[in-house]
Write a protein that holds these residues in place. Structure first.
Motif, PDB file in Angstrom:
ATOM      1  N   LYS A  72       0.812  -1.220   0.000  1.00 17.68           N
ATOM      2  CA  LYS A  72       0.000   0.000   0.000  1.00 17.68           C
ATOM      3  C   LYS A  72       0.847   1.272   0.000  1.00 17.68           C
ATOM      4  CE  LYS A  72      -3.070   2.504   3.059  1.00 17.68           C
ATOM      5  NZ  LYS A  72      -3.568   2.564   4.421  1.00 17.68           N
ATOM      6  N   TYR A  73       1.845   1.311   0.873  1.00 19.18           N
ATOM      7  CA  TYR A  73       2.605   2.556   1.018  1.00 19.18           C
ATOM      8  C   TYR A  73       3.547   2.799  -0.150  1.00 19.18           C
ATOM      9  CZ  TYR A  73       0.607   2.813   5.621  1.00 19.18           C
ATOM     10  OH  TYR A  73      -0.279   2.902   6.652  1.00 19.18           O
ATOM     11  N   GLU A  76       1.410   4.214  -2.787  1.00 18.82           N
ATOM     12  CA  GLU A  76       1.094   5.611  -2.472  1.00 18.82           C
ATOM     13  C   GLU A  76       2.247   6.536  -2.868  1.00 18.82           C
ATOM     14  OE1 GLU A  76      -0.242   6.209   1.584  1.00 18.82           O
ATOM     15  OE2 GLU A  76       0.188   8.356   1.401  1.00 18.82           O
ATOM     16  N   MET A  81       2.334  12.871  -5.823  1.00 22.61           N
ATOM     17  CA  MET A  81       2.726  14.027  -6.614  1.00 22.61           C
ATOM     18  C   MET A  81       4.225  14.315  -6.482  1.00 22.61           C
ATOM     19  SD  MET A  81       0.891  17.603  -6.244  1.00 22.61           S
ATOM     20  CE  MET A  81       1.537  19.088  -6.961  1.00 22.61           C
ATOM     21  N   PHE A  82       4.818  13.913  -5.388  1.00 26.57           N
ATOM     22  CA  PHE A  82       6.195  14.323  -5.148  1.00 26.57           C
ATOM     23  C   PHE A  82       7.216  13.260  -5.538  1.00 26.57           C
ATOM     24  CE2 PHE A  82       3.707  16.932  -2.237  1.00 26.57           C
ATOM     25  CZ  PHE A  82       4.122  18.174  -2.676  1.00 26.57           C
ATOM     26  N   ARG A  85       9.519  14.318  -8.532  1.00 22.94           N
ATOM     27  CA  ARG A  85      10.344  15.470  -8.182  1.00 22.94           C
ATOM     28  C   ARG A  85      11.452  15.116  -7.189  1.00 22.94           C
ATOM     29  NH1 ARG A  85       7.890  20.958  -5.807  1.00 22.94           N
ATOM     30  NH2 ARG A  85       8.301  20.042  -3.783  1.00 22.94           N
ATOM     31  N   ALA A 257      10.697  27.371   1.315  1.00 19.65           N
ATOM     32  CA  ALA A 257       9.602  27.233   0.350  1.00 19.65           C
ATOM     33  C   ALA A 257      10.035  27.640  -1.054  1.00 19.65           C
ATOM     34  CB  ALA A 257       8.409  28.060   0.803  1.00 19.65           C
ATOM     35  N   TYR A 260      12.116  24.479  -2.668  1.00 16.55           N
ATOM     36  CA  TYR A 260      11.612  23.101  -2.643  1.00 16.55           C
ATOM     37  C   TYR A 260      11.758  22.428  -4.004  1.00 16.55           C
ATOM     38  CZ  TYR A 260       9.229  23.224   1.895  1.00 16.55           C
ATOM     39  OH  TYR A 260       8.940  23.257   3.231  1.00 16.55           O
ATOM     40  N   GLU A 261      11.505  23.198  -5.041  1.00 12.93           N
ATOM     41  CA  GLU A 261      11.423  22.624  -6.376  1.00 12.93           C
ATOM     42  C   GLU A 261      12.704  21.870  -6.760  1.00 12.93           C
ATOM     43  OE1 GLU A 261      10.070  25.470  -9.227  1.00 12.93           O
ATOM     44  OE2 GLU A 261      10.779  24.206 -10.852  1.00 12.93           O
ATOM     45  N   ASP A 264      14.072  19.546  -2.651  1.00 14.78           N
ATOM     46  CA  ASP A 264      13.397  18.501  -1.890  1.00 14.78           C
ATOM     47  C   ASP A 264      13.847  17.129  -2.392  1.00 14.78           C
ATOM     48  OD1 ASP A 264      11.772  17.466  -0.014  1.00 14.78           O
ATOM     49  OD2 ASP A 264       9.913  17.713  -1.148  1.00 14.78           O
ATOM     50  N   TYR A 269      12.134  14.347   2.302  1.00 22.55           N
ATOM     51  CA  TYR A 269      10.716  13.996   2.224  1.00 22.55           C
ATOM     52  C   TYR A 269      10.368  12.946   3.284  1.00 22.55           C
ATOM     53  CZ  TYR A 269       6.361  12.367   0.104  1.00 22.55           C
ATOM     54  OH  TYR A 269       5.059  12.019  -0.113  1.00 22.55           O
ATOM     55  N   TYR A 271      11.929  12.566   6.037  1.00 25.10           N
ATOM     56  CA  TYR A 271      11.973  13.266   7.321  1.00 25.10           C
ATOM     57  C   TYR A 271      10.652  13.974   7.599  1.00 25.10           C
ATOM     58  CZ  TYR A 271      13.211  16.715  10.832  1.00 25.10           C
ATOM     59  OH  TYR A 271      13.217  17.488  11.946  1.00 25.10           O
ATOM     60  N   ARG A 272      10.191  14.700   6.593  1.00 25.02           N
ATOM     61  CA  ARG A 272       8.948  15.462   6.802  1.00 25.02           C
ATOM     62  C   ARG A 272       7.758  14.565   7.086  1.00 25.02           C
ATOM     63  NH1 ARG A 272      10.083  18.472   2.396  1.00 25.02           N
ATOM     64  NH2 ARG A 272       8.298  17.706   1.273  1.00 25.02           N
ATOM     65  N   THR A 273       7.651  13.468   6.322  1.00 22.58           N
ATOM     66  CA  THR A 273       6.492  12.604   6.543  1.00 22.58           C
ATOM     67  C   THR A 273       6.664  11.754   7.793  1.00 22.58           C
ATOM     68  OG1 THR A 273       7.522  11.115   4.977  1.00 22.58           O
ATOM     69  CG2 THR A 273       5.638  12.350   4.190  1.00 22.58           C
ATOM     70  N   TYR A 282       4.809   4.671   6.109  1.00 19.14           N
ATOM     71  CA  TYR A 282       5.009   5.287   4.804  1.00 19.14           C
ATOM     72  C   TYR A 282       6.462   5.685   4.605  1.00 19.14           C
ATOM     73  CZ  TYR A 282       4.405   8.563   0.943  1.00 19.14           C
ATOM     74  OH  TYR A 282       4.509   9.220  -0.250  1.00 19.14           O
TER      75      TYR A 282
END
Lengths: 314, 527
Positions: A72-73, A76, A81-82, A85, A257, A260-261, A264, A269, A271-273, A282
């Motif tokens: 599942k993860y 995902e 979307m990321f 990138r 911000a 990020y483009e 990131d 990523y 770390y953030r999640t 995940y």
């Protein structure tokens, strides 16, 4: 006593059973225990935790008690979307780092080898090592300051006709800054292994070359470089094995911000999640993906080197 | 032989060092019946002064009064959330935990269901009557202090005063006077003032700010109030709304973009930290900012006292739509601050004792202790029964601020378990804040309290079964939003693409995101 042991081992090692071997080298084995324990406890045992990538991990249920959810993860992440990138950024930064960052310590070691003034050599070496010992947090603080609108480096750049902007909030420059500062911080330290390899080259070879009338460049090309080529290949394979795993801390300390483009990456990523959003399963899945890709690249690089050069890591 | 001896000795040394490590770890938890363990992050202001809260006179005094010894456990600074998760995963809980339970996946109700914390419905009325009385005596407190299932689970920080807005807009009063302008109250007036700052006073960044001006932080609501739109999730007429999906959000963004382009807004706002803001304000690069009474206004006035006697800062009111005096958005602190809530865990062998101990912060004596410290040490009471800090705190020679000095005795002005009454808070802030401008700013900003509360989304989390889904959506949406808003403001992304941006948000399932929060809010209202 040591001499005797070695002799015994050589003479009838084939017949020595494990027990005897252990007994004879017992001190060596005792010395090995802590290292072995370290690897088992801190490297192999935690690996079993990977299963949470396939489970819906709940703190209250524990690792074993949580429900299985299969892939599942992973799905995902791949459909998210990321995905493209973060993958692109990770690979780009890594490739830049290898292309520009990998040869530099080698070149530096070669150059250093040609310096005859010992004192000067020592000073250069020490100065280039220094940035390696500064904490990453401090380095990043310096980078942010130096590349801000009034920063030292920004001012220098404007003298050369670059625009006067805050380089840290412009996505176009992130990778260059990241890789450039990384090279600056690490090239002195990374050259140590090559310097050591160079010093291991037989001096007779140089003397022979001199008798044959070889000049400096020739000697470097025909003796020094072949002499350390094994080390270079070894280091390259190891470096390729971590193409996807760039440390998250530097990126996290540098990005905002506005960048990020290009900034990131997979680890930031994760770390953030994982830490920020408490989504352990995940982020484990994403981390596992990263490790598997690294592993494949490592094996591939090793195989290629074995084929072409005849030597390899394993 | 010598080699062998050395190697044995070395291995022995390594093994014993491992062993002693383990022993030390196991020995930290005592099982004395009058000792309770208490997990809490060290308040950042005293990290450099104290090793543990045990050294804080306030807790020492409390130990003297109650005979209960508290064994404080502090996570390393900067790793609070990680350590919190680790502690929960290890299932080795202390007796009490002070932390924000919103970050627990699934929220407080889930933590009770998971057998981490215990509900206090029975214990609190019996063992902590003062806390119980204060919580249930005020419907707002009551609702915020329990779960959707009606379980009371925490000893919260109850702020029962008007002091709830600590931040707002501020600008150079001396420049205003010089330019013959008055304190701006509308967007147009702000534009005039900032333009004048730029053209006549040479400010290169007339309005400076930090990235929170446009992105995540709920507390910074500088100009969006004039468009009657929240930056993120907010409540409008009982309905949960998400700023970026509202039309007026684009108008606000357009204004920010215009100010960025015309140089009224600091072009470096995204990378400024609080010290950058202070330095820009003090050297005249900037003339206005969004800041806080204690963190921006006070330090600036103090720094500039000697440097420039003319320097003066004045607070500007929050903006409202049509200038109707009812600003919908402000840096409003919730009535019950979640981050300072104390819970009792299932590991506690004597919850009654813990509850009795915690009750002390809700009595009148406890309130004094928590805010002012220890009598005759950090404060004195005069004939009129007025509490006053000692001279050492009020007129510190080393330039340490009053609040920092006070925090070396107690948890002054901190959101931690306890009760703050209007009378005491007023007295406290009057002493803490040295400058009239600070008190004045407080008063002016606080006018927005009631109207801003209507839009305040309470500190609640998604209901248990939606928690993981919400967390996933939250991260993706916030990342995308932060990035896009930044681009819209600095013009890298033209505002014509705003509709496309909204479409992308929908692809990220923003509707479900709002729905989950809306469900949580409905449950909250039913409490």
């Amino acid at each position: 006593m040591t001499k005797k042991t070695v002799q015994q081992k050589n003479n009838n090692s084939f017949f020595l059973n494990v027990k005897k071997e252990l007994y004879n080298n017992r001190y060596l084995y005792i010395l090995m225990i802590p290292v072995l324990l370290y690897y088992i406890l801190f490297c192999y045992a935690p690996m079993t935790g990977i299963v949470i990538a396939f489970k819906d991990y709940q703190i209250s249920e524990g690792i074993l008690g949580s429900k299985w959810v299969g892939l599942k993860y992973f799905k995902e992440f791949f459909s998210g979307m990321f995905f493209t990138r973060t993958l692109r950024n990770t690979i780009m930064i890594s490739v830049y780092d290898i292309v520009f960052g990998f040869p530099l310590p080698v070149i530096f070691a070669l150059l250093l080898n040609e310096i005859n003034n010992l004192k000067y050599k020592k000073i250069v070496q020490t100065v280039t090592y220094l940035p390696h010992f500064i904490s990453m947090v401090v380095i990043c603080g310096m980078i942010v300051d130096f590349f801000s609108r009034d920063g030292v480096i920004t001012r220098l750049l404007t003298l050369f006709g670059f625009e006067n902007i805050n380089y840290m909030s412009d996505a176009r420059y992130f990778r260059s800054i990241y890789v450039g500062t990384g090279i600056w911080q690490g090239f002195g330290w990374n050259s140590i292994i090559y310097i050591a390899a160079i010093s291991g080259i037989d001096q007779q070879l140089y003397e022979a070359a001199e008798i044959d009338g070889a000049k400096k460049i020739r000697k470097v090309w025909h003796i020094t470089i072949p002499g350390i080529s094994d080390t270079i290949i070894l280091m390259l394979i190891l470096r390729l094995g971590s193409v996807l795993s760039i440390g998250a801390e530097k990126v996290i300390l540098l990005y905002n911000a506005g960048t990020y483009e290009t900034a990131d990456i997979i680890s930031s990523y994760v770390y953030r999640t994982g830490i920020g959003g408490a989504r352990y399963s995940y982020s484990s899945a994403v981390g596992l993906f990263q490790s598997v890709v690294n592993f494949i690249i490592l094996i591939a690089a090793n195989g290629i080197s074995k084929k072409i050069k005849g030597n390899s890591l394993f | 032989m010598k080699k062998a001896v050395v190697s044995v000795f070395l291995s022995a040394a390594i093994i014993t060092s491992f062993a002693s490590c383990g022993k030390k770890q196991g020995g930290t938890r005592e099982t004395d019946e009058n000792t309770l363990s208490y997990w809490v992050a060290m308040p950042p202001s005293i990290v450099s002064q104290f090793k543990s809260l045990n050294e804080l006179p306030m807790y020492q005094e409390l130990e003297k009064r109650t005979g209960v010894h508290i064994d404080f456990i502090h996570p390393p600074t900067g790793q609070v959330n990680e350590q919190f998760s680790l502690m929960l995963a290890s299932k080795d809980y202390p007796d009490m935990i002070e932390a924000s339970w919103v970050i627990y996946p699934g929220g407080q109700a889930k933590a009770i269901k998971d057998n981490v914390i215990i509900p206090l419905n029975d214990i609190m009325p019996k063992c902590a009557p003062d806390a119980w009385g204060k919580i249930t005596g005020n419907p707002l407190f009551d609702r915020l202090s329990k779960t959707d299932d009606g379980d009371y689970y925490m000893f919260p920080y109850l702020n029962d005063s008007n002091f709830r807005i600590f931040g707002g807009l501020m600008l150079r009063a001396d420049w205003l006077k010089e330019l013959n302008l008055s304190v701006p109250t509308t967007i147009d007036e702000w534009e005039t003032v900032l333009t004048a700052f730029k053209e006549k006073k040479g400010a290169t960044a007339p309005f400076t700010a930090q990235s929170a001006l446009v992105n995540g932080s709920y507390s910074v609501n500088a100009f969006n109030g004039a468009f009657d739109v929240g930056k993120r999730i907010y409540v409008d007429d009982g309905e949960v709304k998400f700023g970026p999906m509202e039309d007026s959000y684009k108008d606000w963004l357009t204004l920010m973009n215009k100010w960025y382009k015309t140089g009224l807004l600091d072009v470096d706002y995204a990378t400024n930290d609080s010290s950058a803001v202070i330095s820009k304000m003090s050297n005249g690069e900037a003339g206005a900012t969004f800041g806080f009474v204690g963190g921006t206004l006070g330090p600036l006035l103090q720094i500039m006292e000697d440097k420039d006697p003319n320097f003066d800062l004045v607070a500007a009111p929050y903006l409202s739509k049509n200038n109707d005096g009812k600003p919908g958005f402000a840096a409003l602190e919730s009535d019950v601050v979640d981050s300072g809530s104390l819970v009792i865990t299932t590991a506690c062998s004597n919850p009654e004792l813990a509850a009795k101990w915690a009750n002390n912060f809700y009595t009148e004596d406890g309130e004094k202790l928590r805010s002012f410290g220890v009598e005759n040490e950090s404060y004195t009471v005069d004939e009129d029964n007025q509490i006053k800090f000692t001279d050492e705190i009020l007129n510190n020679e080393n330039g340490v601020s009053v609040v920092e000095m006070a925090q070396r005795y107690a948890r002054t002005a901190e959101a931690c378990p306890g009760y703050g009454s209007q009378k005491n808070m007023e007295n406290l802030y009057e002493q803490i804040y040295k400058y009239d401008r600070q008190i004045e700013a407080f008063g002016l900003w606080s006018e927005a309290t009631d109207s801003a509360r209507e839009h305040l989304f309470p500190a609640i989390t998604a209901v248990s079964d939606e928690a993981d889904e919400f967390s996933a959506l939250n991260i993706e949406i916030c990342t995308y939003l932060d990035e896009m808003i930044f681009k819209f403001v600095n013009g890298t992304e033209p505002l014509e693409n705003f509709d496309q941006f909204r479409e992308n948000l929908k692809k990220l399932n923003v509707e479900r995101y709002i729905e989950i929060q809306s469900n949580a809010y409905k449950k909250f209202l039913e409490r």
